[in-house]
Design an enzyme around this catalytic site. Structure first.
Site, PDB file in Angstrom:
ATOM      1  CG  HIS A 588      -1.949  -0.811   0.632  1.00 55.68           C
ATOM      2  ND1 HIS A 588      -2.816  -2.000   1.558  1.00 55.68           N
ATOM      3  CD2 HIS A 588      -3.404  -0.822  -0.066  1.00 55.68           C
ATOM      4  CE1 HIS A 588      -3.503  -2.934   0.965  1.00 55.68           C
ATOM      5  NE2 HIS A 588      -3.812  -2.023  -0.076  1.00 55.68           N
ATOM      6  CD  GLU A 824      -9.577  -8.282  -4.292  1.00 59.50           C
ATOM      7  OE1 GLU A 824      -9.363  -7.571  -4.678  1.00 59.50           O
ATOM      8  OE2 GLU A 824     -10.459  -8.026  -4.172  1.00 59.50           O
ATOM      9  CB  CYS A 895      -9.074  -2.064 -10.671  1.00 62.78           C
ATOM     10  SG  CYS A 895      -9.539  -3.692  -9.475  1.00 62.78           S
TER      11      CYS A 895
HETATM   12  C1  PEP Z   1      -6.383  -5.412  -5.935  1.00 61.20           C
HETATM   13  O1  PEP Z   1      -6.059  -6.341  -4.717  1.00 61.20           O
HETATM   14  O2  PEP Z   1      -5.663  -5.745  -7.319  1.00 61.20           O
HETATM   15  C2  PEP Z   1      -7.022  -4.090  -5.380  1.00 61.20           C
HETATM   16  C3  PEP Z   1      -6.706  -3.403  -6.591  1.00 61.20           C
HETATM   17  O3  PEP Z   1      -7.222  -4.058  -4.237  1.00 61.20           O
HETATM   18  P1  PEP Z   1      -6.307  -3.625  -3.073  1.00 61.20           P
HETATM   19  O4  PEP Z   1      -5.707  -2.856  -4.086  1.00 61.20           O
HETATM   20  O5  PEP Z   1      -6.783  -2.486  -3.100  1.00 61.20           O
HETATM   21  O6  PEP Z   1      -6.414  -4.885  -2.233  1.00 61.20           O
HETATM   22 MG    MG Z   2      -7.554  -5.927  -3.137  1.00 59.54          MG
END
Ligand code: PEP
Ligand code: MG
Length: 961
Positions: A588, A824, A895
């Site tokens: 993150h 995912e 995404c």
């Molecule tokens: C992902 O897992 O690719 C995603 C877009 O969700 P996050 O990164 O918020 O877990």
């Molecule tokens: Mg995710």
């Protein structure tokens, strides 16, 4: 599952009676956010039904079934009452284990306690326990470690005969709380065992609270049973805690070195000879291991043989970690598991140290018989002169890892695009090593005042020198905490108790930080980080570890790893680039770096932590390259590249509102990922054709409590208004795993990424989910809204979520709604043909899909750099998902962070992905990348990539093609 840990235990309490003890328990459970006020009534009601006394000084107060709704989350808190509390019927409780359980999760705990209750000595041991660790060991049935430290050694003690010497030994054990008073009477009745060399061994397991070994030598030679008595071991035994020590004593005797003990000049020398911990005050030297495969058998053998040449003790350990082992033992050396780059610390008996230490250091430096490719010139040797009765903790500065040389090029993970150049500014987590006790409270106060005055001055100059108001406010707030009278009072109490300035300051600020964290308010809880920041600043001053001053010009921030909170505080005008030793592209913090538009490289390896302050660095956030002090020619070439890239970006920016159409006319939609609803207009301004992922957990995190229907409706309406008819893809709340919501406490899980997160969690709280869905539908009206559910792994989860929306749709009218899932989890990709029949769309979250496919934690400090979404296994799952969706006429987006990776764009387009959703800053660039492709070429490229072996091969293949 209920687990015990030290943080749950409060030691050394007193209570006048059971009610007061229960009140303290209820207060502890409430303070830690496990239960609401009122749980005390449950505890009292339960005791009224029947005492919760278990036996052996243990009670387990808990609520009644009626008070279960008052439990926020399951947990336990343990209160230690050394003096005991009358629990009724003449029972005395030394440890109360308060349980807050939503269901029957506490049964496992009871099972564990049953084992502990089988131990006949539990009650006295609980009473005498001195630390939370000891309590845990007692409850878990783990044998407590043998106590043996300087306070258990008496050299040259006055003794007229053996009995007096035994009594002296027993007294040391009593003073260390290893035994009860009766032990001194019992010990002389046992039969002493002569070991040879004038050494004797005596033990008893009666009146023992915890295992301990005392060693005493008489001030004058004594005799016992007709043999010399020059040294006596007195053992308070429990189980076989002393086994290893006994073996060590035998080894010393077999080597014919009993005199090391009987003639020891210092307690440290005895400890060292017995291999018990660090030989305090002995000379030591550190050297970094350069062998590429670490200290494996061959070099270890060379080292052991060399150490054996010296007639004296030599210990070695990994610097600042773990226990020392004999450097003469091959197996012990191997057990260190020393890896290339780690520092070894040798400690040698003073008599041989001058000769042995340089020889050992040199041998290690030379590779111990192996060729070392990069001879380590940066070897630091730290010699500590013997201080006979040293009891201070010696500050051992952590050795910086060897830095990459000037002119070198390092490959790292490209986490945020762009070129950056500037001096290195290292912000490393400092390690403080200090004495727990001070000289006197007056001296310690003076030291602390000195440090505080310097920190005040530092903060003042930070406040006056900072351009950004937000940053100025932070430091001004730190300045206030520094002068907080409450903190000053608490510190005074600690100083009067004999604590050192460092220990007092650390304990008070840490306690304040913990208290802050417990507050059920995200913003207030964040202040814990400020308190810890400030604690570090003052400790650094006290320990003489000065932080590098921030360079004047924009710099490259070098860190071990960046927490999202670190990044959120960065001043982008000061930080030209970010370089971390650990982490991966989908952590993150990397996502936030991209959002802030700061070029970043992550996972560059620990060597970057050794970069000297102000080393000129050049960072290529696109190719993942770090240039260390590049020569003028390299600089010029990179500058040229940077200029070309800037021009490319400029062109892309100029065409940002144009659609992304390949040269052969295939259109790909490019949208933006969003976490802050106020940023929608900016995303549209950057060319986004819609929002492809609204991470609603970030919207929730911006609120200090669960946002209600009205608050959420306002947030979602803001986005839809700014989109002016463009589509909005919203992901329902995705918390759990690495994304906690401060005001939604969740039980700690062993594997949070495999636990209660995403849709699994919200389906358990239908009230929260329904409010969110209702707010979305109400906000949408006739505007295009796509709702997707995170972490769906089964058809049943999708159906449960879909049904909830369908039900609400009967109430709330929306005209343009699609429902989909995030792909995912590999199970979702693999069952895509089934899911595709029911969903309207898929959006592939490659961050998590990669993590779960490659079994690499996306935030793992060292492995996440390998979590590359271009691994063919991930590409195969994307391919499967797209085929399944298209067969049913449904669309697919990506995404995850992969969508913005320049090398991934051709492959994703070639696999047929219809929409790419990236951070707003990357929209124009991704559009431009699509325009450079032709679909037919991209398709064949993608098909060939599917058959490659690993991500590296895929990257090389795309780059070459
Ligand atoms: C992902 O897992 O690719 C995603 C877009 O969700 P996050 O990164 O918020 O877990
Ligand atoms: Mg995710």
């Amino acid at each position: 599952m209920l687990e015990l840990d030290e943080g749950q235990i409060q030691m050394g309490l007193a209570a006048a009676g059971k009610r007061q003890a229960l009140e303290a328990m209820a207060a502890a459970l409430v303070a830690d956010g496990l239960v609401t006020e009122g749980y005390l009534d449950g505890l009292l009601a339960r005791e009224a039904q029947g005492s919760t006394y278990l036996g052996q000084g243990l009670a387990i107060p808990h609520g009644t079934p009626e008070t279960r709704p008052l439990v926020y989350r399951t947990g336990v808190r343990l209160l230690h009452f050394p003096e005991g509390v009358d629990w009724g019927d003449g029972q005395r409780v030394h440890l109360a284990i308060g349980i807050a359980a939503k269901s029957d999760e506490h049964l496992r705990l009871l099972q564990m306690l049953t084992r502990a209750l089988g131990d006949a000595d539990l009650a006295p041991a609980l009473r005498g326990a001195r630390s939370a660790g000891e309590i845990l060991a007692l409850l878990q049935g783990t044998p407590p470690a043998l106590a043996l430290d300087e306070q258990l050694i008496g050299l040259g003690v006055p003794a007229e005969d053996a009995d007096e010497l035994i009594w002296r030994g027993a007294r040391l054990l009593r003073r260390a709380d290893c035994v009860d008073n009766g032990f001194a009477a019992i010990l002389p009745q046992r039969e002493a065992l002569p070991l040879g060399d004038g050494l004797w061994w005596l033990h008893s397991d009666q009146a023992v609270q915890r295992p301990g070994l005392a060693f005493v030598t008489p001030s004058q030679p004594l005799r016992h049973l007709g043999q010399p008595l020059l040294g006596l071991f007195c053992l308070a035994s429990r189980g076989d805690a002393h086994q290893a020590l006994l073996e060590r004593v035998c080894a010393v005797l077999i080597e014919g070195r009993g005199r090391v003990l009987t003639e020891a000049g210092s307690r440290a020398a005895v400890l060292a000879a017995l291999g018990a911990g660090q030989a305090v005050g002995w000379p030591s030297a550190q050297v970094r291991l350069a062998n590429p495969h670490g200290l494996h058998a061959r070099p270890a053998q060379v080292l052991a043989q060399l150490a054996q040449r010296f007639a004296g003790d030599i210990h070695v350990r990994l610097a600042n970690e773990g226990a020392a082992v004999s450097a003469k033992s091959l197996s012990k050396l191997l057990s260190l598991g020393a890896r290339c780059g780690q520092a070894l610390e040798f400690v040698a008996e003073p008599a041989i140290a001058d000769e042995a230490l340089p020889a050992l250091v040199e041998a290690v430096r030379d590779g111990l018989g192996e060729a070392v490719t990069t001879p380590l010139d940066q070897v630091e040797t730290l010699v500590m002169v013997e201080t006979a009765e040293a009891s201070v903790t010696v500050a051992t500065p952590e050795l910086p890892p060897q830095a990459p040389a000037a002119g070198s090029l390092l490959q790292a993970v490209a986490a945020a695009p762009g070129f950056a150049s500037g001096p290195a500014y290292r912000r490393l987590t400092p390690r403080f090593d200090y004495a727990p006790h001070g000289e006197s409270s007056a001296v310690e106060r003076q030291r602390l005042e000195g440090a505080l005055a310097r920190v005040r001055a530092d903060l003042d100059s930070l406040v006056s020198g900072s351009q950004a108001a937000a940053i100025r406010d932070i430091f001004a707030m730190h300045r206030e905490i520094l002068d907080d009278p409450g903190i000053a009072e608490d510190v005074t109490v600690h100083l009067h108790r004999g604590h050192s300035a460092e220990a007092a300051w650390h304990q008070v600020l840490e306690a304040a930080a913990r208290q802050q964290e417990r507050l059920c308010d995200a913003l207030l809880a964040e202040r814990a980080a400020d308190l810890r920041d400030l604690a570090r600043r003052v400790l650094a001053r006290l320990c003489g570890l000065e932080e590098q001053a921030e360079p004047e010009q924009p710099y490259i921030l070098v860190m071990e790893e960046v927490a999202p909170s670190d990044l959120a505080r960065l001043d982008p005008s000061r930080v030209a680039g970010i370089l971390t030793a650990r982490g991966g592209a989908t952590s993150h913090s990397a996502i936030i770096a991209r959002t802030l538009g700061i070029p970043a490289l992550v996972g560059a390896g620990d060597t970057v932590l050794g970069l000297a302050p102000n080393t000129p660095l050049l960072l290529d956030g696109e190719r993942g390259r770090l240039y260390v002090d590049p020569d003028p020619a390299t600089r010029a070439r990179l500058e040229d590249e940077r200029r070309r890239r800037a021009e490319r970006l400029e062109r892309a920016h100029a065409q940002r509102y144009e659609p992304a159409v390949t040269r052969d006319g295939h259109r790909v939609e490019v949208c933006a990922n969003l976490g802050d609803t106020h940023e929608t207009a900016a995303a549209v301004e950057q060319g986004a054709e819609g929002i492809g992922l609204l991470r609603t957990e970030l919207v929730f995190m911006a609120h200090s409590q669960l946002p209600d229907l009205a608050a959420q409706r306002t947030e979602y309406r803001r986005v839809l208004d700014a989109l002016a008819g463009r589509p909005l893809v919203v992901r329902t709340l995705d918390v759990g795993g690495d994304k906690p919501l401060p005001y939604w406490p969740m039980p700690a899980e062993e594997n949070p990424f495999l636990g209660l997160r995403g849709i699994r969690l919200t389906l358990q709280r239908p009230d929260v989910m329904e409010t969110q869905l209702r707010a979305l539908l109400l906000a949408a009206g006739d505007r295009p809204l796509r709702i997707m559910f995170p972490m769906v792994g089964t058809l049943a989860e999708w159906r449960a979520a879909r049904d909830m929306v369908q039900r609400l749709r009967e109430e709330i009218e929306v005209t343009d709604l699609q429902l989909g899932i995030m792909v995912e989890v590999p199970s979702a990709a693999l069952t895509a043909p089934v899911l595709a029949k029911e969903v309207d769309f898929f959006s592939i979250g490659t961050n998590d899909l990669t993590q779960y496919t490659l079994a690499i934690d996306r935030g793992h400090p060292t492995l996440s750099a390998q979590a590359d979404g271009l691994h063919p296994a991930v590409l195969q799952l994307i391919d499967l998902t797209v085929r399944a969706a298209h067969a049913e006429g449904k669309w697919v987006g990506v995404c995850g962070e992969l969508a913005a990776d320049p090398l991934a764009v051709p492959l994703l387009v070639g696999l047929g992905v219809d929409e790419l959703s990236v951070s707003a800053r990357s929209v124009a660039e991704v559009k431009a990348a699509v325009r450079e492709l032709d679909l037919a070429g991209a398709r064949s490229l993608a098909q060939r990539a599917l058959g490659l072996a690993d991500a590296e091969a895929v990257r090389a293949f795309v780059e070459a093609g």
